[in-house]
Scaffold this active site. Structure first.
Site, PDB file in Angstrom:
ATOM      1  N   ARG A   1       0.837  -1.191   0.000  1.00 28.31           N
ATOM      2  CA  ARG A   1       0.000   0.000   0.000  1.00 28.31           C
ATOM      3  C   ARG A   1       0.881   1.253   0.000  1.00 28.31           C
ATOM      4  NH1 ARG A   1      -1.936   0.706   4.346  1.00 28.31           N
ATOM      5  NH2 ARG A   1      -1.268  -1.149   5.448  1.00 28.31           N
TER       6      ARG A   1
ATOM      7  N   TYR B   1      -1.427  -3.516  -6.744  1.00 25.07           N
ATOM      8  CA  TYR B   1      -1.252  -4.211  -5.462  1.00 25.07           C
ATOM      9  C   TYR B   1      -2.543  -4.206  -4.623  1.00 25.07           C
ATOM     10  CZ  TYR B   1      -0.300  -5.245  -0.708  1.00 25.07           C
ATOM     11  OH  TYR B   1      -0.407  -5.808   0.538  1.00 25.07           O
TER      12      TYR B   1
ATOM     13  N   LYS C   1      -9.715  -2.384   1.467  1.00 27.07           N
ATOM     14  CA  LYS C   1      -9.452  -1.256   2.367  1.00 27.07           C
ATOM     15  C   LYS C   1     -10.198   0.005   1.931  1.00 27.07           C
ATOM     16  CE  LYS C   1      -7.186  -3.769   5.111  1.00 27.07           C
ATOM     17  NZ  LYS C   1      -5.817  -4.137   5.101  1.00 27.07           N
TER      18      LYS C   1
ATOM     19  N   HIS D   1     -10.643  -2.516  11.311  1.00 27.65           N
ATOM     20  CA  HIS D   1      -9.542  -3.357  10.828  1.00 27.65           C
ATOM     21  C   HIS D   1      -9.313  -4.474  11.845  1.00 27.65           C
ATOM     22  CE1 HIS D   1      -5.061  -3.458   9.318  1.00 27.65           C
ATOM     23  NE2 HIS D   1      -5.804  -4.349   8.699  1.00 27.65           N
TER      24      HIS D   1
ATOM     25  N   SER E   1      -1.434  -3.690  10.224  1.00 29.11           N
ATOM     26  CA  SER E   1      -1.049  -4.572   9.130  1.00 29.11           C
ATOM     27  C   SER E   1       0.204  -5.368   9.480  1.00 29.11           C
ATOM     28  CB  SER E   1      -0.794  -3.732   7.879  1.00 29.11           C
ATOM     29  OG  SER E   1      -1.953  -3.000   7.562  1.00 29.11           O
TER      30      SER E   1
ATOM     31  N   CYS F   1       0.650  -7.602  11.732  1.00 29.20           N
ATOM     32  CA  CYS F   1       0.878  -7.733  13.181  1.00 29.20           C
ATOM     33  C   CYS F   1       0.094  -8.888  13.794  1.00 29.20           C
ATOM     34  CB  CYS F   1       0.548  -6.431  13.894  1.00 29.20           C
ATOM     35  SG  CYS F   1       1.732  -5.124  13.529  1.00 29.20           S
ATOM     36  N   GLY F   2      -0.368  -9.830  12.984  1.00 28.81           N
ATOM     37  CA  GLY F   2      -0.853 -11.081  13.563  1.00 28.81           C
ATOM     38  C   GLY F   2      -2.338 -11.358  13.508  1.00 28.81           C
TER      39      GLY F   2
ATOM     40  N   ASP G   1      -9.412  -9.844   8.728  1.00 27.75           N
ATOM     41  CA  ASP G   1      -8.882  -8.502   8.441  1.00 27.75           C
ATOM     42  C   ASP G   1      -9.879  -7.369   8.705  1.00 27.75           C
ATOM     43  OD1 ASP G   1      -6.472  -7.119   7.466  1.00 27.75           O
ATOM     44  OD2 ASP G   1      -7.697  -6.497   5.776  1.00 27.75           O
TER      45      ASP G   1
ATOM     46  N   ASN H   1       6.328  -8.586   1.902  1.00 29.50           N
ATOM     47  CA  ASN H   1       4.880  -8.390   1.852  1.00 29.50           C
ATOM     48  C   ASN H   1       4.234  -9.287   0.785  1.00 29.50           C
ATOM     49  OD1 ASN H   1       2.469  -7.153   2.786  1.00 29.50           O
ATOM     50  ND2 ASN H   1       2.473  -5.740   1.042  1.00 29.50           N
ATOM     51  N   ALA H   2       4.895 -10.414   0.466  1.00 27.70           N
ATOM     52  CA  ALA H   2       4.276 -11.375  -0.463  1.00 27.70           C
ATOM     53  C   ALA H   2       2.982 -11.887   0.157  1.00 27.70           C
ATOM     54  CB  ALA H   2       5.233 -12.533  -0.723  1.00 27.70           C
ATOM     55  N   ARG H   3       2.007 -12.171  -0.694  1.00 22.29           N
ATOM     56  CA  ARG H   3       0.663 -12.490  -0.178  1.00 22.29           C
ATOM     57  C   ARG H   3       0.080 -13.712  -0.875  1.00 22.29           C
ATOM     58  NH1 ARG H   3      -1.739  -8.892   3.937  1.00 22.29           N
ATOM     59  NH2 ARG H   3      -0.076  -7.373   4.228  1.00 22.29           N
TER      60      ARG H   3
ATOM     61  N   GLY I   1       0.172 -20.286  18.483  1.00 23.57           N
ATOM     62  CA  GLY I   1      -0.807 -21.114  19.201  1.00 23.57           C
ATOM     63  C   GLY I   1      -0.832 -20.844  20.696  1.00 23.57           C
TER      64      GLY I   1
HETATM   65  P1  GTP Z   1      -2.396  -7.809   7.321  1.00 22.76           P
HETATM   66  O1  GTP Z   1      -2.934  -8.840   6.386  1.00 22.76           O
HETATM   67  O2  GTP Z   1      -1.304  -6.979   6.728  1.00 22.76           O
HETATM   68  O3  GTP Z   1      -3.456  -6.944   7.911  1.00 22.76           O
HETATM   69  O4  GTP Z   1      -1.612  -8.608   8.493  1.00 22.76           O
HETATM   70  P2  GTP Z   1      -2.063  -9.485   9.754  1.00 22.76           P
HETATM   71  O5  GTP Z   1      -2.366  -8.597  10.901  1.00 22.76           O
HETATM   72  O6  GTP Z   1      -3.105 -10.458   9.356  1.00 22.76           O
HETATM   73  O7  GTP Z   1      -0.718 -10.255  10.133  1.00 22.76           O
HETATM   74  P3  GTP Z   1      -0.316 -11.809  10.016  1.00 22.76           P
HETATM   75  O8  GTP Z   1      -1.154 -12.691  10.898  1.00 22.76           O
HETATM   76  O9  GTP Z   1      -0.241 -12.164   8.590  1.00 22.76           O
HETATM   77  O10 GTP Z   1       1.144 -11.788  10.640  1.00 22.76           O
HETATM   78  C1  GTP Z   1       2.168 -10.997  10.127  1.00 22.76           C
HETATM   79  C2  GTP Z   1       3.506 -11.435  10.632  1.00 22.76           C
HETATM   80  O11 GTP Z   1       3.513 -11.481  12.063  1.00 22.76           O
HETATM   81  C3  GTP Z   1       3.912 -12.831  10.156  1.00 22.76           C
HETATM   82  O12 GTP Z   1       5.268 -12.809   9.790  1.00 22.76           O
HETATM   83  C4  GTP Z   1       3.713 -13.694  11.361  1.00 22.76           C
HETATM   84  O13 GTP Z   1       4.561 -14.798  11.356  1.00 22.76           O
HETATM   85  C5  GTP Z   1       3.986 -12.741  12.517  1.00 22.76           C
HETATM   86  N1  GTP Z   1       3.210 -13.120  13.728  1.00 22.76           N
HETATM   87  C6  GTP Z   1       1.886 -13.377  13.800  1.00 22.76           C
HETATM   88  N2  GTP Z   1       1.515 -13.750  15.054  1.00 22.76           N
HETATM   89  C7  GTP Z   1       2.643 -13.719  15.804  1.00 22.76           C
HETATM   90  C8  GTP Z   1       2.917 -14.004  17.184  1.00 22.76           C
HETATM   91  O14 GTP Z   1       2.044 -14.351  17.987  1.00 22.76           O
HETATM   92  N3  GTP Z   1       4.206 -13.826  17.580  1.00 22.76           N
HETATM   93  C9  GTP Z   1       5.200 -13.449  16.719  1.00 22.76           C
HETATM   94  N4  GTP Z   1       6.426 -13.312  17.206  1.00 22.76           N
HETATM   95  N5  GTP Z   1       4.977 -13.184  15.412  1.00 22.76           N
HETATM   96  C10 GTP Z   1       3.720 -13.315  14.957  1.00 22.76           C
HETATM   97  C1  SPV Z   2      -2.998  -4.630   5.141  1.00 22.56           C
HETATM   98  O1  SPV Z   2      -2.011  -4.030   4.688  1.00 22.56           O
HETATM   99  O2  SPV Z   2      -3.539  -4.331   6.245  1.00 22.56           O
HETATM  100  C2  SPV Z   2      -3.578  -5.755   4.377  1.00 22.56           C
HETATM  101  C3  SPV Z   2      -3.156  -5.948   3.004  1.00 22.56           C
HETATM  102  O3  SPV Z   2      -4.455  -6.441   4.886  1.00 22.56           O
HETATM  103  S1  SPV Z   2      -3.856  -4.767   1.936  1.00 22.56           S
HETATM  104  O4  SPV Z   2      -5.022  -5.360   1.292  1.00 22.56           O
HETATM  105  O5  SPV Z   2      -2.878  -4.412   0.956  1.00 22.56           O
HETATM  106  O6  SPV Z   2      -4.297  -3.613   2.680  1.00 22.56           O
HETATM  107 MN    MN Z   3      -4.991  -5.699   6.981  1.00 28.67          MN
END
Ligand code: GTP
Ligand code: SPV
Ligand code: MN
Length: 592
Positions: A85, A218, A227, A247, A269, A271-272, A298, A385-387, A512
């Site tokens: 983004r 993207y 978004k 979000h 984004s 952050c898990g 999301d 940021n590969a998806r 987990g």
């Molecule tokens: P967007 O799709 O961008 O909104 O991201 P998201 O909030 O869904 O994040 P996602 O669950 O894909 O996690 C992003 C990164 O954080 C990945 O590299 C995960 O491995 C890492 N991550 C997720 N949960 C944890 C956790 O509990 N601990 C740690 N250390 N890393 C985590």
């Molecule tokens: C984020 O960046 O919070 C995502 C991916 O979930 S995007 O659709 O690009 O916003």
């Molecule tokens: Mn998101």
């Protein structure tokens, strides 16, 4: 012809009629402006999808992955300058600058339209223009909303088909709503343009329920249902109509007695959210009968029900998830979900045509995300940021209630950020107002999901900094307004999985094991778990969390559960300094 030269479009609170004739007139206007060779109205059928995928394979937009290991899976390599983004090129164009607020880039709507229409002029020559009717939320849900995206990118069509309810059913709902005069649809115009970062803008016109996006293919810039619609425009509509567009992931936690509590969690984004939404509890929890059900990963739309509770739907139909870090160990549900019928964007490739990214396993890929032979000297094989894009229905933990038109009742709201220091593992807000204060004060280290520097702490209220379509001062006031006499609001919590020790490593095992924190949260909701009062809210001490089987030193536990009062005083001073920008619009409970 200028796209918006005619009468102003209706705003959401005037609930005026829309009809297929009005849609047709808009499509005609866009076609006159953009000059496509062909116009294709998407019906969302299998046959249409197959034909699109085949044509993208033949022109190299998609590479077929190994059909033995990954049937119906595809790799898309984006332009290397178009991988995230672009917040600095994203604008909210309200008539009054203050309505967009200091939290958004703003441009005068007339100027923005004329700039964008200049870019769009003739931009689809030689291309096909696709008209994508879509619905955000289950087609029959009263909480769902429709939109139409016009794009010249078949990759966008294929992704929108996974991420939304796209095609004939959505078009029927648009037609029905038009004749019932119950609402109106969001208009999104998108072109890849030249993919030139200097000719790229993502513009939002909330008063016209219109989006114009140019120059990027993207995800968040181009899949306009996500978004742009479901957060920026929907947050604006939600404020006018008394609901929330957030979000947030939505997850159901089923206890051994078979009762399920739904939790909505806002993390910035990357952050898990996807990981928490698909959590698999540790073995001893599973053996005791705990289960976790995925509703969304999301975006969450919530509205007070007749019972005073907040009822939530996931407006999306798929996951657009971060690939790096996804593994059989960290997120087995996600890995199982993406074994077939998945589009991968900017991942690496093994010599036998399988997708690969850092953290997946110990194989060495043959090609990186740019298609070069893999050489660690060039950096990671997958872009950070590969998806993956995949239908939510493929997820083994997909909730039976995920498509319930009424949504699910929310028992707890959880805010969280990526904070190496200060912020403890978990704490509970004292009440709704305090919960809003906690959410509004959120901060997190920046990630690769947006272009710019990674790892810098920035304020990200409710994880909505890049996504709130209006002034944050008004947004905080809107949140506070839910605390009415009949409301039965969820309890509010804050978590931090990303605390680091002196060695620079994460202190908490995460993934987990976050189940242990969820158990405490559910216990607080049910009145079964204890907490200690502190100046920042209610915290568990180590005896109140189930830490059995975890290898955490006394030092680590102190780091995770201590409240550093001096550190928090500095934090609050920083929050207040930032609030100054909101002036009069900052509601009273957030002052001082
Ligand atoms: P967007 O799709 O961008 O909104 O991201 P998201 O909030 O869904 O994040 P996602 O669950 O894909 O996690 C992003 C990164 O954080 C990945 O590299 C995960 O491995 C890492 N991550 C997720 N949960 C944890 C956790 O509990 N601990 C740690 N250390 N890393 C985590
Ligand atoms: C984020 O960046 O919070 C995502 C991916 O979930 S995007 O659709 O690009 O916003
Ligand atoms: Mn998101």
């Amino acid at each position: 012809m200028q796209l918006n030269a005619a009468r102003p479009l209706p705003t959401s609170n005037t609930a005026s009629a829309t009809s297929l004739a009005e849609l047709q007139a808009w499509v005609d206007d866009v076609a006159r402006l953009t000059q496509p060779d062909r116009i294709h109205w998407c019906d969302g059928s299998d046959a249409e999808n197959k034909a699109l995928l085949a044509s993208m394979e033949s022109d190299g937009t998609l590479i077929a992955l190994n059909p033995e290991t990954h049937p119906n899976c595809w790799l898309h390599r984006s332009d290397p300058d178009d991988v995230a983004r672009v917040e600095h090129l994203t604008f909210v164009c309200t008539r009054e600058r203050d309505d967009a607020g200091p939290n958004n880039h703003w441009m005068d709507p007339a100027e923005a339209h004329s700039r964008m229409d200049g870019l769009f002029e003739g931009c689809m020559r030689g291309r096909t223009m696709y008209v994508i009717p879509y619905c955000m939320g289950p087609i029959e849900s009263p909480l769902a909303r429709c939109g139409v995206e016009i794009t010249d990118s078949p990759y966008v069509v294929a992704n929108m088909r996974i991420m939304t309810r796209m095609g004939a059913a959505a078009l029927r709902r648009i037609e029905r709503e038009g004749s019932e005069r119950t609402g109106t649809f969001v208009r999104g115009l998108h072109s890849l343009g030249e993919l030139d970062p200097n000719r790229r803008f993502i513009m939002h016109f909330p008063e016209e329920l219109t989006i114009k996006s140019y120059g990027s293919g993207y995800g968040g810039n181009a899949l306009l249902g996500k978004k742009c619609h479901a957060l920026r425009l929907a947050s604006w509509q939600a404020r006018q109509e008394g609901w929330l567009a957030e979000h947030m992931l939505i997850v159901g936690i089923e206890n051994p007695q078979g009762e399920t509590h739904y939790v909505a969690a806002a993390f910035p984004s990357a952050c898990g959210k996807t990981n928490l939404a698909m959590l698999i509890p540790p073995a001893r929890y599973r053996e005791a009968g705990w289960k976790v059900w995925t509703v969304g990963d999301d975006i969450c739309w919530m509205r007070p029900g007749a019972d005073g509770r907040l009822w939530a739907i996931n407006p999306e139909a798929g996951f657009f998830g971060v690939a790096p870090g996804t593994s059989a160990k960290s997120n087995p549900n996600a890995l199982a979900t993406i074994q077939h019928d998945t589009i991968f964007t900017n991942v690496g490739l093994t010599d036998d045509g399988q997708p690969w990214w850092e953290g997946l396993d110990d194989r060495v890929p043959a090609f990186d995300w740019k298609g070069r032979p893999y050489d660690p000297a060039n950096g990671p094989a997958a872009h950070p940021n590969a998806r993956f894009t995949v239908s939510a229905a493929q997820c083994p933990s997909y909730s039976e209630r995920a498509e319930d038109p009424q949504g699910v009742p929310i028992s707890a709201i959880v805010f969280g950020g990526r904070r190496a220091s200060l912020v403890p593992l978990v704490f509970e807000a004292r009440d709704w107002t305090h919960g809003v204060q906690v959410g509004a004060a959120m901060a997190s280290e920046t990630t690769a999901a947006a272009t710019g520097q990674v790892g810098v702490v920035r304020r990200d209220p409710m994880a909505m900094k890049p996504f709130c379509g209006y002034n944050f001062g008004d947004y905080f006031a809107h949140w506070l307004s839910f605390d009415t006499a009949d409301a039965k609001l969820p309890k509010v919590f804050h978590v931090n999985w990303f605390r680091k020790g002196d060695d620079g490593k994460f202190v908490w095992p995460g993934f987990g094991e976050n189940m242990r924190v969820l158990e405490w949260i559910i216990g607080r909701v049910d009145g079964k778990a204890d907490a200690v009062e502190t100046p920042i809210g209610l915290l568990p001490d180590a005896s109140m969390l189930d830490l059995d089987g975890l290898d955490l030193s006394a030092d680590a536990l102190r780091t995770l559960l201590a409240v550093d009062e001096a550190g928090w005083a500095a934090e609050h001073a920083d929050v207040q300094a930032q609030y100054a920008a909101y002036g009069d619009r900052l509601p009273e409970p957030l002052r001082g």
